[in-house]
Design a protein around this motif. Structure first.
Motif, PDB file in Angstrom:
ATOM      1  N   UNK A 161     -29.547  42.073  90.797  1.00  0.00           N
ATOM      2  CA  UNK A 161     -29.783  40.745  91.355  1.00  0.00           C
ATOM      3  C   UNK A 161     -28.539  40.251  92.083  1.00  0.00           C
ATOM      4  N   UNK A 162     -28.751  39.418  93.057  1.00  0.00           N
ATOM      5  CA  UNK A 162     -27.661  38.861  93.857  1.00  0.00           C
ATOM      6  C   UNK A 162     -26.608  38.233  92.950  1.00  0.00           C
ATOM      7  N   UNK A 163     -25.357  38.646  93.135  1.00  0.00           N
ATOM      8  CA  UNK A 163     -24.252  38.075  92.369  1.00  0.00           C
ATOM      9  C   UNK A 163     -24.070  38.673  90.988  1.00  0.00           C
ATOM     10  N   UNK A 164     -24.900  39.659  90.612  1.00  0.00           N
ATOM     11  CA  UNK A 164     -24.784  40.283  89.293  1.00  0.00           C
ATOM     12  C   UNK A 164     -24.247  41.707  89.426  1.00  0.00           C
ATOM     13  N   UNK A 165     -23.571  42.163  88.375  1.00  0.00           N
ATOM     14  CA  UNK A 165     -22.920  43.470  88.412  1.00  0.00           C
ATOM     15  C   UNK A 165     -23.710  44.576  87.717  1.00  0.00           C
ATOM     16  N   UNK A 166     -24.727  44.191  86.957  1.00  0.00           N
ATOM     17  CA  UNK A 166     -25.463  45.169  86.174  1.00  0.00           C
ATOM     18  C   UNK A 166     -26.965  45.044  86.418  1.00  0.00           C
ATOM     19  N   UNK A 167     -27.671  46.103  86.085  1.00  0.00           N
ATOM     20  CA  UNK A 167     -29.121  46.106  86.235  1.00  0.00           C
ATOM     21  C   UNK A 167     -29.765  45.392  85.053  1.00  0.00           C
ATOM     22  N   UNK A 168     -30.893  44.755  85.318  1.00  0.00           N
ATOM     23  CA  UNK A 168     -31.677  44.164  84.243  1.00  0.00           C
ATOM     24  C   UNK A 168     -32.849  45.087  83.925  1.00  0.00           C
ATOM     25  N   UNK A 169     -33.034  45.347  82.644  1.00  0.00           N
ATOM     26  CA  UNK A 169     -34.113  46.239  82.241  1.00  0.00           C
ATOM     27  C   UNK A 169     -35.453  45.756  82.763  1.00  0.00           C
ATOM     28  N   UNK A 170     -35.675  44.443  82.701  1.00  0.00           N
ATOM     29  CA  UNK A 170     -36.977  43.914  83.149  1.00  0.00           C
ATOM     30  C   UNK A 170     -37.211  44.168  84.639  1.00  0.00           C
ATOM     31  N   UNK A 171     -36.119  44.218  85.409  1.00  0.00           N
ATOM     32  CA  UNK A 171     -36.270  44.506  86.843  1.00  0.00           C
ATOM     33  C   UNK A 171     -36.652  45.962  87.079  1.00  0.00           C
ATOM     34  N   UNK A 172     -36.065  46.867  86.279  1.00  0.00           N
ATOM     35  CA  UNK A 172     -36.426  48.289  86.388  1.00  0.00           C
ATOM     36  C   UNK A 172     -37.892  48.480  86.008  1.00  0.00           C
ATOM     37  N   UNK A 173     -38.308  47.833  84.927  1.00  0.00           N
ATOM     38  CA  UNK A 173     -39.697  47.949  84.481  1.00  0.00           C
ATOM     39  C   UNK A 173     -40.656  47.378  85.519  1.00  0.00           C
ATOM     40  N   UNK A 174     -40.240  46.295  86.155  1.00  0.00           N
ATOM     41  CA  UNK A 174     -41.096  45.671  87.174  1.00  0.00           C
ATOM     42  C   UNK A 174     -41.289  46.599  88.368  1.00  0.00           C
ATOM     43  N   UNK A 175     -40.221  47.306  88.767  1.00  0.00           N
ATOM     44  CA  UNK A 175     -40.331  48.240  89.886  1.00  0.00           C
ATOM     45  C   UNK A 175     -41.250  49.396  89.521  1.00  0.00           C
ATOM     46  N   UNK A 176     -41.103  49.914  88.306  1.00  0.00           N
ATOM     47  CA  UNK A 176     -41.975  51.008  87.862  1.00  0.00           C
ATOM     48  C   UNK A 176     -43.440  50.570  87.897  1.00  0.00           C
ATOM     49  N   UNK A 177     -43.688  49.372  87.420  1.00  0.00           N
ATOM     50  CA  UNK A 177     -45.065  48.860  87.407  1.00  0.00           C
ATOM     51  C   UNK A 177     -45.583  48.655  88.824  1.00  0.00           C
ATOM     52  N   UNK A 178     -44.715  48.164  89.695  1.00  0.00           N
ATOM     53  CA  UNK A 178     -45.117  47.892  91.079  1.00  0.00           C
ATOM     54  C   UNK A 178     -45.440  49.192  91.831  1.00  0.00           C
ATOM     55  N   UNK A 179     -44.603  50.199  91.657  1.00  0.00           N
ATOM     56  CA  UNK A 179     -44.850  51.477  92.321  1.00  0.00           C
ATOM     57  C   UNK A 179     -46.079  52.163  91.730  1.00  0.00           C
TER      58      UNK A 179
END
Length: 426
Positions: A161-179
């Protein structure tokens, strides 16, 4: 535990550290005639003293036995690779027959993708992380192009996310679900090389499988560093280098994990060679390939014994100490380093260190990545000239990895004092 930034406190921690004695088992470079403080085990581990003995054994067998060393050496070469399986299985949380040691890391990822990236017209996309280690980026893009696909369409990057240094697990899961049904493969670094963040591999693996995808992991910065449970998490495949936390020597042999559910399949696509052939019949030189019944079926060429020898030497120490003990010290020494950094930051006017590695112990391993606000590469150069071997990453980050086998708590204190002088000198 309440930490103190004093030499006496650090020495007391070392006196009560059951792993302290292992520091004497490694060879340290020297700067200004003094052993360095070594923070780059996340890039290349120090040489274990035992490594030379193991290499010399091979050299002696080669001299005295020549080709007969394959069968009559003290550690015969024809099955040398098998000595790794049980010990490495404990390091990565696998069954011993799910482990093979061969080639180097990116080569193994390419070979594993032959088996595990099988794009179809509908399911062809690969999910990876943005700004993955460059070798992974090149490897994934070239695999996609090899299959006649456009990397811009086939590769989906999970972003921070903008301004953040690390990945969020929920964002990874959301991409997997979206794809979703277009996802053929999820292939991510288990520990991010830049930030040191440990990803939730169990949750991500489950999500990938829920979407119908294969899930693999690049464990270059994870093996020998964090707790892994590859079999329990039902990971499909993984690979790692051995020269970082596992101290095997520059560019050395890679380890692979291949889930047992893929063993013994006659129809699995795979590049094959004679060292993956049934070992009981290997020297009969038969024309038809008969795969080994386990992960060793993915081997191609005979084992590079001289390269494997120092890896085996280091692995003996891992087996002796065990990952739980290494992780226990890792957690404490990284926390102490974090405390030292924060204490120095408070005491020197006008400086700000931002540790971009997660503060949560479950989301980090041995590495702390520190963003130096207001400081440039001059500080890094000062540290290096004064015996602190660390790592610089653009734009303004130093990576500090106090490997528990050979870093001491007093090293952390001494680093703090050198850092303080460096900040005041410019």
């Amino acid at each position: 535990m309440e930490f103190k930034n004093t030499r006496e406190f650090a020495q007391n921690l070392d006196a009560n550290d059951p792993l302290a004695k292992y520091k004497e088992e490694f060879i340290f470079p020297k700067v200004n005639n003094k052993e360095v403080i070594y923070f780059t085990g996340n890039s290349l581990g120090l040489q274990p003293k035992l490594a030379k003995k193991y290499v010399d054994e091979v050299m002696t067998d080669w001299a005295n036995l020549a080709v007969e060393g394959h069968f009559y050496a003290d550690k015969p070469w024809w099955d040398y690779h098998e000595r790794f399986s049980e010990k490495l299985a404990k390091v990565v949380g696998a069954k011993s027959h799910e482990i093979a040691v061969m080639n180097t890391l990116t080569v193994n990822l390419h070979l594993l993708m032959v088996s595990f990236y099988r794009p179809t017209k509908k399911r062809f996309k690969i999910i990876c992380e943005e700004k993955a280690f460059p070798s992974d980026q090149y490897m994934i893009a070239s695999q996609v192009k090899f299959h006649g696909l456009d990397p811009k369409k086939a590769i989906v990057e999970v972003k921070k996310r903008e301004g953040e240094n690390c990945f969020r697990t929920e964002d990874i899961l959301a991409v997997i679900k979206e794809v979703g049904e277009e996802c053929a493969l999820v292939l991510i670094g288990g520990v991010n090389y830049y930030s040191g963040q440990v990803l939730d591999m169990k949750t991500i693996t489950h999500a990938g499988h829920e979407a119908g995808a294969i899930v693999g992991w690049d464990l270059a910065h994870a093996a020998g560093n964090i707790e892994l449970k590859l079999h329990e998490w039902d990971v499909d495949f993984a690979a790692w280098c051995s020269y970082k936390y596992m101290n095997s020597g520059p560019g050395n042999a890679s380890g692979c994990y291949i889930n047992e559910k893929y063993h013994g399949l006659n129809n699995i696509p795979r590049f094959e060679g004679w060292w993956g052939h049934n070992k009981e019949r290997r020297f009969l030189m038969e024309p038809e390939f008969q795969p080994e019944p386990d992960a060793n079926a993915w081997q191609i060429s005979n084992a590079p014994i001289l390269a494997m020898a120092p890896y085996l030497a280091s692995l003996e120490m891992f087996d002796e100490v065990g990952m739980p003990a290494l992780i226990e010290k890792r957690n404490r020494i990284v926390a102490y380093l974090e405390f030292i950094l924060e204490d120095i930051d408070k005491g020197v006017e006008g400086t700000t260190f931002e540790i971009i590695t997660p503060a949560n112990q479950d989301e980090r391993g041995t590495q702390l990545s520190v963003f130096l606000h207001g400081e440039g590469k001059e500080l890094f150069n000062y540290l290096m000239k004064n015996g602190v071997i660390t790592d610089w990453r653009e734009p303004n980050v130093i990576r500090l990895a106090p490997a528990p086998f050979y870093c001491s708590y007093e090293d952390m204190y001494d680093f703090g004092q050198i850092l303080k002088k460096g900040l005041r000198s410019h």
